[in-house]
Structure formats: structure tokens, C-alpha cells
Design an enzyme around this catalytic site. Sequence first.
Site, PDB file in Angstrom:
ATOM      1  N   SER A  20     -10.229   2.265  -2.648  1.00  0.00           N
ATOM      2  CA  SER A  20     -10.137   3.715  -2.899  1.00  0.00           C
ATOM      3  C   SER A  20     -11.482   4.263  -3.364  1.00  0.00           C
ATOM      4  O   SER A  20     -11.936   5.315  -2.908  1.00  0.00           O
ATOM      5  CB  SER A  20      -9.093   3.991  -3.981  1.00  0.00           C
ATOM      6  OG  SER A  20      -7.816   3.623  -3.541  1.00  0.00           O
ATOM      7  N   ARG A  24     -14.357   6.857  -1.517  1.00  0.00           N
ATOM      8  CA  ARG A  24     -14.754   8.078  -2.229  1.00  0.00           C
ATOM      9  C   ARG A  24     -16.255   8.117  -2.514  1.00  0.00           C
ATOM     10  O   ARG A  24     -16.852   9.182  -2.556  1.00  0.00           O
ATOM     11  CB  ARG A  24     -13.939   8.211  -3.523  1.00  0.00           C
ATOM     12  CG  ARG A  24     -12.485   8.647  -3.259  1.00  0.00           C
ATOM     13  CD  ARG A  24     -11.603   8.314  -4.431  1.00  0.00           C
ATOM     14  NE  ARG A  24     -10.237   8.819  -4.308  1.00  0.00           N
ATOM     15  CZ  ARG A  24      -9.249   8.243  -3.615  1.00  0.00           C
ATOM     16  NH1 ARG A  24      -9.478   7.130  -2.937  1.00  0.00           N
ATOM     17  NH2 ARG A  24      -8.039   8.775  -3.582  1.00  0.00           N
ATOM     18  N   GLY A  92      -5.700   4.872   6.575  1.00  0.00           N
ATOM     19  CA  GLY A  92      -5.061   6.156   6.258  1.00  0.00           C
ATOM     20  C   GLY A  92      -5.873   6.943   5.244  1.00  0.00           C
ATOM     21  O   GLY A  92      -6.027   8.162   5.350  1.00  0.00           O
ATOM     22  N   SER A 166       1.140  11.719  -3.872  1.00  0.00           N
ATOM     23  CA  SER A 166       0.210  10.996  -2.996  1.00  0.00           C
ATOM     24  C   SER A 166      -1.228  11.360  -3.325  1.00  0.00           C
ATOM     25  O   SER A 166      -1.624  12.517  -3.222  1.00  0.00           O
ATOM     26  CB  SER A 166       0.521  11.340  -1.532  1.00  0.00           C
ATOM     27  OG  SER A 166      -0.605  11.056  -0.718  1.00  0.00           O
ATOM     28  N   GLN A 168      -3.655  10.547  -1.558  1.00  0.00           N
ATOM     29  CA  GLN A 168      -4.340  10.908  -0.308  1.00  0.00           C
ATOM     30  C   GLN A 168      -4.207  12.398  -0.033  1.00  0.00           C
ATOM     31  O   GLN A 168      -5.179  13.039   0.379  1.00  0.00           O
ATOM     32  CB  GLN A 168      -3.784  10.085   0.848  1.00  0.00           C
ATOM     33  CG  GLN A 168      -4.091   8.608   0.693  1.00  0.00           C
ATOM     34  CD  GLN A 168      -3.722   7.795   1.910  1.00  0.00           C
ATOM     35  OE1 GLN A 168      -3.285   8.332   2.925  1.00  0.00           O
ATOM     36  NE2 GLN A 168      -3.890   6.490   1.824  1.00  0.00           N
ATOM     37  N   ASP A 315       1.048  -0.006  -3.242  1.00  0.00           N
ATOM     38  CA  ASP A 315       0.401  -0.991  -2.363  1.00  0.00           C
ATOM     39  C   ASP A 315       0.754  -2.426  -2.745  1.00  0.00           C
ATOM     40  O   ASP A 315       0.462  -3.361  -1.995  1.00  0.00           O
ATOM     41  CB  ASP A 315      -1.130  -0.830  -2.417  1.00  0.00           C
ATOM     42  CG  ASP A 315      -1.572   0.483  -1.795  1.00  0.00           C
ATOM     43  OD1 ASP A 315      -0.821   1.035  -0.974  1.00  0.00           O
ATOM     44  OD2 ASP A 315      -2.671   0.958  -2.129  1.00  0.00           O
ATOM     45  N   ARG A 346       6.743  -0.619   5.615  1.00  0.00           N
ATOM     46  CA  ARG A 346       6.819  -1.849   4.811  1.00  0.00           C
ATOM     47  C   ARG A 346       8.234  -2.194   4.358  1.00  0.00           C
ATOM     48  O   ARG A 346       8.469  -3.335   3.944  1.00  0.00           O
ATOM     49  CB  ARG A 346       5.862  -1.763   3.611  1.00  0.00           C
ATOM     50  CG  ARG A 346       4.414  -1.901   4.058  1.00  0.00           C
ATOM     51  CD  ARG A 346       3.444  -1.931   2.909  1.00  0.00           C
ATOM     52  NE  ARG A 346       2.091  -2.105   3.424  1.00  0.00           N
ATOM     53  CZ  ARG A 346       0.985  -1.689   2.811  1.00  0.00           C
ATOM     54  NH1 ARG A 346       1.070  -1.082   1.642  1.00  0.00           N
ATOM     55  NH2 ARG A 346      -0.189  -1.896   3.354  1.00  0.00           N
ATOM     56  N   ARG A 399      -1.711  -6.123   4.086  1.00  0.00           N
ATOM     57  CA  ARG A 399      -1.003  -6.564   2.875  1.00  0.00           C
ATOM     58  C   ARG A 399       0.225  -7.421   3.196  1.00  0.00           C
ATOM     59  O   ARG A 399       0.645  -8.232   2.389  1.00  0.00           O
ATOM     60  CB  ARG A 399      -0.615  -5.366   2.005  1.00  0.00           C
ATOM     61  CG  ARG A 399      -1.851  -4.587   1.523  1.00  0.00           C
ATOM     62  CD  ARG A 399      -1.573  -3.721   0.336  1.00  0.00           C
ATOM     63  NE  ARG A 399      -2.550  -2.645   0.251  1.00  0.00           N
ATOM     64  CZ  ARG A 399      -3.790  -2.780  -0.235  1.00  0.00           C
ATOM     65  NH1 ARG A 399      -4.200  -3.936  -0.694  1.00  0.00           N
ATOM     66  NH2 ARG A 399      -4.611  -1.745  -0.255  1.00  0.00           N
TER      67      ARG A 399
HETATM   68  C1  S3P Z   1      -4.879   5.615  -1.684  1.00  0.00           C
HETATM   69  C2  S3P Z   1      -3.678   6.175  -1.998  1.00  0.00           C
HETATM   70  C3  S3P Z   1      -2.379   5.552  -1.740  1.00  0.00           C
HETATM   71  C4  S3P Z   1      -2.500   4.098  -1.315  1.00  0.00           C
HETATM   72  C5  S3P Z   1      -3.647   3.853  -0.404  1.00  0.00           C
HETATM   73  C6  S3P Z   1      -4.956   4.295  -1.044  1.00  0.00           C
HETATM   74  C7  S3P Z   1      -6.121   6.334  -2.017  1.00  0.00           C
HETATM   75  O1  S3P Z   1      -1.718   6.283  -0.733  1.00  0.00           O
HETATM   76  O2  S3P Z   1      -1.302   3.654  -0.715  1.00  0.00           O
HETATM   77  O3  S3P Z   1      -3.753   2.476  -0.079  1.00  0.00           O
HETATM   78  O4  S3P Z   1      -7.202   5.726  -2.013  1.00  0.00           O
HETATM   79  O5  S3P Z   1      -6.032   7.541  -2.301  1.00  0.00           O
HETATM   80  P1  S3P Z   1      -0.825   7.562  -1.120  1.00  0.00           P
HETATM   81  O6  S3P Z   1      -1.502   8.234  -2.225  1.00  0.00           O
HETATM   82  O7  S3P Z   1      -0.745   8.421   0.093  1.00  0.00           O
HETATM   83  O8  S3P Z   1       0.503   6.996  -1.514  1.00  0.00           O
END
Ligand code: S3P
Length: 440
Positions: A20, A24, A92, A166, A168, A315, A346, A399
Site C-alpha cells: 500500500s 502511494r 486493484g 474501502s 481504495q 487481506d 476469496r 494470497r
Molecule cells: C488497499 C486497500 C484494501 C486492500 C488492498 C490494498 C490499499 O482494499 O484489500 O490489498 O492499499 O488501499 P479495499 O480498501 O478496497 O478493501
Amino acid sequence: MIPRNTKLKSREIQVPGDKSLSHRSVLFAALSKGKSKVTGFLEAEDPLHTMSAFTKLGLKTQKIRPGEYEFESPGKDKLVGHNVELDFGNAGTGIRLSAGLICGLPGVNAILTGDDSLKKRPMGRIIKPLMSMGASIAGLGEKETAPLKIQGKQLGAYKYESPIASAQIKSCLMLAAISSSTELEYSENILSRDHTENMFRFLGNKIEYLTPLHFKISPPYVLNGGEFKVPGDISSAAFFLVLGVLAKEGNLLIQNIGLNPARIGILTTLELMGAKIEVLNRRIECGEPVGDLKTYPSTLKKVNIPEELIPSIIDEIPILSVAGLFTEGGFEIRHAEELRAKESDRIHTMVSNFRALGIEVEEFQDGYALDGTSKHSENVWASLKTGKRIPILSFMDHRIAMSFLILKALSGFKLEIDETSWIETSFPGFEELLKGCLNE
Ligand code: S3P
């Protein structure tokens, strides 16, 4: 419960950098005018895809040594790209966060794409709010999925109450607001990981909190670059935490792990289950807590995993489910429908693979339950060690592949994972590290 016989070497290990934070670091370096630096960067496929995407838009990158990069950006207003295709592979996080950032860049029109797993993942969750900010974004796949076609433009101030906890979605909209120098008010119902907030503050910006789950950011934003230090990824450490607690003997000291409070659900859950894990050498680096984790062989019992913990273990649920096979009373996870939106569905992946092993699992829309203590299971365990190899399907999901490799190491079952190359997306060197921990 599966009998435990695995002996480990007592040793210090390191896992690769936090995924993450690595994504970023590239995104904030691209937004910033001038130089930035990162150490501990995860050199795995997912964040490297994000890095090469922004290189195409004008970010200069130079590798100094493993995990250490210098970046130089012309600044967000000078990032450009005409009809560029940006490939995010399996990631993602890469595609969703980058989509937000790119929506606010008038000099860029791009197609954001990825592999077959990424093309199945839901994008409506970012497309809808981004369009409400005024973005020009369309999901070209079936059901609004990737490839995403974006024409960057000036976006407007926006207020969003997210129906999903989330990071994300939250980070996508924050990066859209930052790249477009506009205001965002955002709220969520459970705190999702807050790395974007921390990095944004680390660069010298303020966040106005109306409640702990509701905040506002307003321009002008400070974007002059920074030196980012990325610790080891707790989501990667999780595999070795479970290995360490379920071993029969040996202690692992997993060094330099990010301990952001919104990420340590794996520690909380394992501890609730009875695991002994010691946190040593606590410190703060780049606005994020960091420490070393020492595992002790422990006896686990089933617990109810509260809904509030789900975002912080999202995760880690596959590897926690593996731990559940060695747990008195079995394992149950609910309120986790988000698992269906990950690199694979999953819930389906774990349930179908467990069933292939002859384990009885009940599937729900938002989770699953297994009772590893039944008489029937004991016969199953014995035959799995001696019978023919059982194929495990990884469904393009790193994973899942790693979780079943840990199960194989802990149980001695004859498992054959169909494809392990997905592990390269987040944890290069996983299999060698695992081998190096076993006292065979
Ligand atoms: C992540 C947020 C998570 C996580 C992903 C990394 C991130 O997803 O599952 O592996 O770096 O912001 P969500 O926030 O959509 O659940």
C-alpha cells in the site's frame, strides 16, 4: 484440528516492503514538483506497474539500490499523456488510486488496464463518485469494469459518504481532489487503512476531522516531495506469523513491520485466538508506527471475529482461515462480502479449495464457516498425508497461493498448487524464505 508437527529454525527474517505504501510513494512523488525519494520500496509486479505508468506520464525514476529510488516530477500540472495505455497488471490498488489521480490531470487522456483478474474487479465503486466530481471516466469492460477510459479535467468540490469501508475508494477520491486542487469531504462507516491520509500529512498538509470517520481536505495542497521510508508489509508478515504460532517449535523474529492501527487486525485476531506474539522495538517512521514481531508456538481456539475488524484483516482472511484448520472449534468469518471483490472471489476460492481437501465448509454470501474438530475431519487429515496429490487452484490470486503453501508446510499434506507465479505481484522470494524457516 490438523495435528501440528512443523519445526522451525529460530531466526530473524524480513519481508518485502509494504505494498500500500509503495504504490502511494509513487503517486505522491508524481503529484509533487521536484525530487522525492523512497527506501524499502516493494519491488514486486504490482507497485512496479504503478511506477511504470507514471513514468509514461513524465515522472523520472532512478534506482539507486534494491528498494531505493529517486523520483523527479515536473509537478502534477505538467504530467502529460495522449492516448497512452497504462497497464496495472493484477493490482486493484494501482488502478483505482491512479484512476482518481489521473481524472484530475487535464493533460492526460489514457486507457488504464490490467490482467484478466483485474478486468473482473468492480470499478463502479470509483466511477460513480468520480463522475459526480465531474470526471470523464468510463469502464469499457462488461459491468463497468476495466479497461478504464479517462480524459483528465478540472474536478469540482465533492462530499461523499462511502457505503463501503474501502481505502481504495477513499484514496482514489482523495488523490482526485489533490490532483485537481479541489475540496473533498469524505466519510466511511468503519475506518479503512489511512496510509494516504498519513502520507498527505507527512508532506505538510492538514486534514480537518469532523469525527474520526469523517474528514475534509481543502486546497491549497503542499506538494514539494518527500523522503518516504517503507516498512515491511504486515500482510506479507501474516503468513509467517501464522507459520510461527502454529509451529511445534522455534521462534521467528519478523523485523521492521508497519503497524498502522488500521492494519494490525491480524495481530488482534491471532491474539484473541490465543496466539502469543511479542511486539518489540516500536517506533514511528514517516508518520507510521513500525516494530518487530516475535512469534511463539501457541494453542488457538475459535473466536467471534467482530465486524469492525473486517477492514483491517481483509487481506489476511485467507491465511487466518488456514490457521482456523489448526484451531479448536474451527473458524468462521462473516460480514466479509468484500472478499468477493478481491484478486479472486476469496469466499469461493477458499471454500472450493477447502472442499477439494474434503473439509466440510458452509458458505454464506458474506463469509464461511468450518468445523475442523469433527471425527470425519480426522480421517480426512490422515488420508491427505498419504493419498494422491490434491490440486489447489490459485485463481490468479497471490494470497491464495501463499496461504496454501503455508498449509502445506504446516500439515505435510500432499497439495499441488496449480500456479505460484502470482506471488510475484506482492512477495518475491516467498517460497525461498518459507523453505529457509523450516527445520527439516
Ligand atoms: C488497499 C486497500 C484494501 C486492500 C488492498 C490494498 C490499499 O482494499 O484489500 O490489498 O492499499 O488501499 P479495499 O480498501 O478496497 O478493501
